[in-house]
Design a protein around this motif. Structure first.
Motif, short mmCIF file in Angstrom:
data_model
loop_
_atom_site.label_atom_id
_atom_site.label_comp_id
_atom_site.label_asym_id
_atom_site.label_seq_id
_atom_site.Cartn_x
_atom_site.Cartn_y
_atom_site.Cartn_z
N ARG A 192 12.21 -12.25 -38.35
CA ARG A 192 13.20 -12.23 -37.26
C ARG A 192 14.08 -13.48 -37.31
NH1 ARG A 192 11.17 -8.87 -32.57
NH2 ARG A 192 12.88 -9.82 -31.43
N TYR A 221 0.93 -11.85 -27.93
CA TYR A 221 1.58 -10.87 -28.81
C TYR A 221 0.58 -9.97 -29.52
CZ TYR A 221 5.58 -13.79 -27.90
OH TYR A 221 6.57 -14.50 -27.29
N ILE A 231 12.54 -15.38 -32.30
CA ILE A 231 11.74 -15.16 -31.10
C ILE A 231 10.88 -16.37 -30.77
CG2 ILE A 231 11.72 -12.66 -31.30
CD1 ILE A 231 8.93 -12.83 -32.50
N ASP A 239 6.14 -11.94 -39.13
CA ASP A 239 7.09 -11.23 -38.25
C ASP A 239 8.11 -12.21 -37.67
OD1 ASP A 239 5.79 -8.82 -38.69
OD2 ASP A 239 4.91 -8.71 -36.67
N TYR A 277 8.77 -8.36 -28.34
CA TYR A 277 8.11 -8.33 -29.64
C TYR A 277 6.67 -7.85 -29.51
CZ TYR A 277 5.36 -10.02 -33.55
OH TYR A 277 4.47 -10.09 -34.59
#
Length: 186
Positions: free
Chosen positions: A141, A159, A148, A137, A5
């Motif tokens: 997901r 990240y 994640i 995000d 990611y």
């Protein structure tokens, strides 16, 4: 896989300025129906998977009093929260400490346009934008069945959080403060 990611570039955010009171407005289009997004915004089990806080009760009921605790904080940071509005599945409002959050969910074909208004101290507005960007995000997901795991607090540094902070700071015309205990934010 979480290691794969990488968040996209800063975008979908603006700041509404009213003197010293600044409100971050983030918009994200999700390919998931409003009911699923609503559940992810209100159910403690789902919030633990993506949000920057844990909650000890359902946020989906106006008048409910719950406790929000900052996830991955170095010391407990808990605030009592009152849900001021819960119009399923369109509008959710509550406070987090002394800051207000307003979520709007608008049908967009088979998906949802999610808009968050969050008043944040001006000096931390880029941090907030980068943090919520990553949280959105992770939420997307999660709802897509490809979780994640939550990436908040120090975990977000893995990240590209600092890149996002820098991009949002430039976009908003602010200087972001240094993240405690690191050289991030210089």
């Amino acid at each position: 896989m979480a290691g794969q990611y990488v968040p996209g570039h800063a975008g979908g955010a603006q700041v509404i300025k009213d003197g010293e009171r600044w409100t971050l407005v983030l918009v994200r289009e999700l390919n998931h129906p409003r009911e699923r997004v609503w559940e992810a915004l209100t159910d403690p089990k789902h919030l633990r998977e993506w949000a920057p806080f844990d909650v000890d009760g359902d946020l989906g009921h106006a008048g409910a009093t719950v406790h929000l605790s900052v996830a991955n904080a170095p010391r407990p940071m808990i605030s009592e929260t009152v849900v001021t509005r819960a119009d399923r599945p369109s509008v959710l409002e509550y406070n987090w400490g002394d800051k207000n959050l307003r979520w709007e969910l608008e049908s967009l074909g088979d998906g949802t346009r999610l808009t968050l208004w969050h008043n944040i101290d001006r000096g931390f507005i880029a941090w907030g934008a980068a943090g919520w960007h990553i949280c959105f995000d992770v939420l997307d997901r999660l709802l897509a069945g490809d979780p994640i795991g939550r990436a908040v607090g120090p975990d977000a540094l893995r990240y590209d959080w600092q890149r996002l902070v820098d991009e949002y700071a430039k976009e908003f015309g602010v200087t972001a403060p240094k993240f405690p205990g690191t050289d991030v934010g210089k």
